[in-house]
Every structure is written in C-alpha cells, then in structure tokens.
Design a protein around this motif. Structure first.
Motif, PDB file in Angstrom:
ATOM      1  N   GLU A  49     -85.115  72.973 -40.444  1.00  0.00           N
ATOM      2  CA  GLU A  49     -86.332  72.291 -40.881  1.00  0.00           C
ATOM      3  C   GLU A  49     -87.536  73.236 -40.988  1.00  0.00           C
ATOM      4  O   GLU A  49     -88.522  72.901 -41.612  1.00  0.00           O
ATOM      5  CB  GLU A  49     -86.663  71.144 -39.925  1.00  0.00           C
ATOM      6  CG  GLU A  49     -85.587  70.085 -39.838  1.00  0.00           C
ATOM      7  CD  GLU A  49     -85.331  69.384 -41.163  1.00  0.00           C
ATOM      8  OE1 GLU A  49     -86.293  69.152 -41.910  1.00  0.00           O
ATOM      9  OE2 GLU A  49     -84.159  69.081 -41.449  1.00  0.00           O
ATOM     10  N   THR A  50     -87.452  74.424 -40.376  1.00  0.00           N
ATOM     11  CA  THR A  50     -88.564  75.373 -40.387  1.00  0.00           C
ATOM     12  C   THR A  50     -88.613  76.090 -41.735  1.00  0.00           C
ATOM     13  O   THR A  50     -87.586  76.579 -42.209  1.00  0.00           O
ATOM     14  CB  THR A  50     -88.383  76.410 -39.257  1.00  0.00           C
ATOM     15  OG1 THR A  50     -88.264  75.732 -38.015  1.00  0.00           O
ATOM     16  CG2 THR A  50     -89.551  77.374 -39.203  1.00  0.00           C
ATOM     17  N   PRO A  51     -89.791  76.191 -42.350  1.00  0.00           N
ATOM     18  CA  PRO A  51     -89.893  76.921 -43.624  1.00  0.00           C
ATOM     19  C   PRO A  51     -89.489  78.388 -43.447  1.00  0.00           C
ATOM     20  O   PRO A  51     -89.766  78.995 -42.410  1.00  0.00           O
ATOM     21  CB  PRO A  51     -91.379  76.819 -43.986  1.00  0.00           C
ATOM     22  CG  PRO A  51     -91.908  75.689 -43.184  1.00  0.00           C
ATOM     23  CD  PRO A  51     -91.064  75.592 -41.960  1.00  0.00           C
ATOM     24  N   ASN A  52     -88.827  78.931 -44.431  1.00  0.00           N
ATOM     25  CA  ASN A  52     -88.339  80.309 -44.340  1.00  0.00           C
ATOM     26  C   ASN A  52     -89.468  81.316 -44.150  1.00  0.00           C
ATOM     27  O   ASN A  52     -89.248  82.379 -43.569  1.00  0.00           O
ATOM     28  CB  ASN A  52     -87.535  80.670 -45.587  1.00  0.00           C
ATOM     29  CG  ASN A  52     -86.214  79.922 -45.650  1.00  0.00           C
ATOM     30  OD1 ASN A  52     -85.786  79.345 -44.658  1.00  0.00           O
ATOM     31  ND2 ASN A  52     -85.577  79.932 -46.802  1.00  0.00           N
ATOM     32  N   SER A  53     -90.654  81.010 -44.612  1.00  0.00           N
ATOM     33  CA  SER A  53     -91.767  81.940 -44.460  1.00  0.00           C
ATOM     34  C   SER A  53     -92.174  82.118 -42.998  1.00  0.00           C
ATOM     35  O   SER A  53     -92.824  83.101 -42.652  1.00  0.00           O
ATOM     36  CB  SER A  53     -92.976  81.458 -45.274  1.00  0.00           C
ATOM     37  OG  SER A  53     -93.409  80.198 -44.799  1.00  0.00           O
ATOM     38  N   GLN A  54     -91.776  81.200 -42.131  1.00  0.00           N
ATOM     39  CA  GLN A  54     -92.111  81.288 -40.714  1.00  0.00           C
ATOM     40  C   GLN A  54     -91.026  81.969 -39.889  1.00  0.00           C
ATOM     41  O   GLN A  54     -91.189  82.164 -38.690  1.00  0.00           O
ATOM     42  CB  GLN A  54     -92.384  79.894 -40.152  1.00  0.00           C
ATOM     43  CG  GLN A  54     -93.600  79.240 -40.738  1.00  0.00           C
ATOM     44  CD  GLN A  54     -93.835  77.849 -40.169  1.00  0.00           C
ATOM     45  OE1 GLN A  54     -93.076  77.373 -39.329  1.00  0.00           O
ATOM     46  NE2 GLN A  54     -94.889  77.204 -40.638  1.00  0.00           N
ATOM     47  N   THR A  60     -83.861  85.081 -37.897  1.00  0.00           N
ATOM     48  CA  THR A  60     -82.881  85.051 -38.975  1.00  0.00           C
ATOM     49  C   THR A  60     -81.528  85.549 -38.482  1.00  0.00           C
ATOM     50  O   THR A  60     -80.483  84.944 -38.756  1.00  0.00           O
ATOM     51  CB  THR A  60     -83.356  85.907 -40.166  1.00  0.00           C
ATOM     52  OG1 THR A  60     -84.633  85.437 -40.576  1.00  0.00           O
ATOM     53  CG2 THR A  60     -82.374  85.833 -41.323  1.00  0.00           C
ATOM     54  N   GLN A  61     -81.551  86.637 -37.713  1.00  0.00           N
ATOM     55  CA  GLN A  61     -80.300  87.177 -37.162  1.00  0.00           C
ATOM     56  C   GLN A  61     -79.680  86.194 -36.165  1.00  0.00           C
ATOM     57  O   GLN A  61     -78.462  85.982 -36.179  1.00  0.00           O
ATOM     58  CB  GLN A  61     -80.565  88.518 -36.485  1.00  0.00           C
ATOM     59  CG  GLN A  61     -80.895  89.634 -37.437  1.00  0.00           C
ATOM     60  CD  GLN A  61     -81.294  90.904 -36.718  1.00  0.00           C
ATOM     61  OE1 GLN A  61     -81.352  90.956 -35.492  1.00  0.00           O
ATOM     62  NE2 GLN A  61     -81.559  91.954 -37.490  1.00  0.00           N
ATOM     63  N   ASP A  62     -80.513  85.609 -35.305  1.00  0.00           N
ATOM     64  CA  ASP A  62     -80.002  84.644 -34.331  1.00  0.00           C
ATOM     65  C   ASP A  62     -79.409  83.420 -35.026  1.00  0.00           C
ATOM     66  O   ASP A  62     -78.361  82.916 -34.624  1.00  0.00           O
ATOM     67  CB  ASP A  62     -81.117  84.196 -33.378  1.00  0.00           C
ATOM     68  CG  ASP A  62     -81.541  85.295 -32.421  1.00  0.00           C
ATOM     69  OD1 ASP A  62     -80.744  86.231 -32.202  1.00  0.00           O
ATOM     70  OD2 ASP A  62     -82.669  85.219 -31.902  1.00  0.00           O
ATOM     71  N   PHE A  63     -80.096  82.940 -36.078  1.00  0.00           N
ATOM     72  CA  PHE A  63     -79.591  81.785 -36.814  1.00  0.00           C
ATOM     73  C   PHE A  63     -78.233  82.100 -37.440  1.00  0.00           C
ATOM     74  O   PHE A  63     -77.296  81.309 -37.347  1.00  0.00           O
ATOM     75  CB  PHE A  63     -80.586  81.372 -37.898  1.00  0.00           C
ATOM     76  CG  PHE A  63     -80.158  80.161 -38.677  1.00  0.00           C
ATOM     77  CD1 PHE A  63     -80.353  78.898 -38.164  1.00  0.00           C
ATOM     78  CD2 PHE A  63     -79.552  80.281 -39.916  1.00  0.00           C
ATOM     79  CE1 PHE A  63     -79.959  77.762 -38.870  1.00  0.00           C
ATOM     80  CE2 PHE A  63     -79.150  79.166 -40.629  1.00  0.00           C
ATOM     81  CZ  PHE A  63     -79.366  77.910 -40.094  1.00  0.00           C
TER      82      PHE A  63
END
Length: 70
Positions: A49-54, A60-63
């Motif tokens: 749900e979090t915008p990619n800009s944040q 990103t690596q953890d996700f």
C-alpha cells in the motif's frame, strides 16, 4: 453498610475499566509490532500500500527477500 457496599462496587467497576483499557492498549501494541516487523505478513501488506516513492533501497531489498521470494 450501604455506603461501603456502594464504594466497593465503584472501586470494582473502576478496576474493570482500567483493565479493559490496558487490554486494548496491549492489543494495539501487538498490531503495531506485527506491521513493524520486517518480513511479517502485515508488513508486506503495508508495503504494498506504500507508494514506491517512499521506499528506500533497504526496504526494497527487504520486500523482495521476505515477500516475493519466500
């Protein structure tokens, strides 16, 4: 005698209200911990749900590591 009984009832009701309030706070803390624990299902859902800009490079690596490959 009736005064003491009424006072005791008020004291018991007050204790019950305090216990219910503390229980609600504890449940809220558990939910927040689930969201802040990297790799948990709640964290993955929140990241979707979090915008990619944040996102940071680390998030990103953890996700990718915890939500996509597991």
């Amino acid at each position: 005698m009736n005064k003491y009984l009424a006072l005791l009832c008020l004291l018991l009701v007050g204790c019950l209200l305090i216990m219910m309030g503390l229980n609600m706070i504890a449940a809220t803390d558990e939910q927040q911990n689930a969201v802040t624990t990297v790799g948990s299902e709640a964290w993955c859902d929140a990241m979707v749900e979090t915008p990619n800009s944040q996102w940071t490079e680390q998030t990103t690596q953890d996700f990718a590591r915890h939500c996509l490959y597991e």
